[in-house]
Motif scaffolding. Structure first.
Motif, short mmCIF file in Angstrom:
data_model
loop_
_atom_site.label_atom_id
_atom_site.label_comp_id
_atom_site.label_asym_id
_atom_site.label_seq_id
_atom_site.Cartn_x
_atom_site.Cartn_y
_atom_site.Cartn_z
N ILE A 74 0.81 -1.22 0.00
CA ILE A 74 0.00 0.00 0.00
C ILE A 74 0.84 1.27 0.00
CG2 ILE A 74 -2.02 -1.09 1.04
CD1 ILE A 74 -1.05 -0.01 3.75
N ASP A 88 -0.20 -3.93 -10.48
CA ASP A 88 -1.16 -4.54 -9.58
C ASP A 88 -1.33 -6.03 -9.84
OD1 ASP A 88 -2.54 -4.53 -11.97
OD2 ASP A 88 -4.36 -3.63 -11.16
N GLU A 110 -1.98 0.04 -4.60
CA GLU A 110 -2.23 -1.38 -4.40
C GLU A 110 -1.42 -2.12 -5.45
OE1 GLU A 110 -6.41 -2.22 -4.37
OE2 GLU A 110 -6.76 -0.96 -2.61
#
Length: 165
Positions: A74, A88, A110
């Motif tokens: 994060i 991702d 993310e």
């Protein structure tokens, strides 16, 4: 006797083939390392954890250890000498989530994998499937293709193990 030598050859070939079949896990490479990529992720209980990788080469996809699509990194800090192109997905494909300059930091991301590029690389925002090089942004990831690739590797290993055993 022939079975043992055949098995040794197959296992040796498998050992050579598997590391090139997918993304590399970063490891401590000593003097050859590009630097360190630091990241924060949440563990299964939701507690923040810190991770780091010491990439050895540019143009290699590295998984961020202990992350997954469900538990991504994060926050990321790029303490390498290269651009860090963050994705991702596990295969560094599609459009990048973001690209960090050396010394750069990204919060509220993310990401699961990273590909390092030289600082002067004009194609840095593009994944293996192309893309327009704009970031941040998300490209569509073909999950079925990733599953097929993983199934193919698992099937290959299973065939070798059946032949040996």
């Amino acid at each position: 006797m022939r079975l043992r030598s055949t098995a040794a050859v197959i296992v040796g070939a498998l050992a050579l083939a598997l590391p090139t079949a997918g993304p590399s896990l970063a490891d401590d490479h000593g003097e050859r390392a590009l630097g360190t990529l630091h990241y924060e992720y949440l563990d299964a209980s939701g507690a923040p954890r810190n991770g780091r990788i010491l990439p050895a080469d540019n143009d290699t996809c590295y998984l961020l250890t202990r992350t997954s699509r469900d538990e991504p990194a994060i926050e990321v800090r790029n303490e390498t000498q290269s651009l860090a192109v963050l994705f991702d997905n596990r295969s560094c494909e599609g459009e990048a989530e973001t690209v960090l300059q050396p010394g750069g930091r990204a919060k509220q991301v993310e990401v699961v994998s990273v590909r390092f590029k030289p600082v002067d690389d004009e194609e840095a925002g593009r994944g293996d499937n192309g893309g327009n090089g704009t970031w941040p942004g998300r490209g569509d990831q073909d999950q079925d293709q990733n599953r097929d690739d993983e199934d193919e590797v698992e099937g290959f290993v299973a065939r070798i193990l059946r032949a040996l055993g």
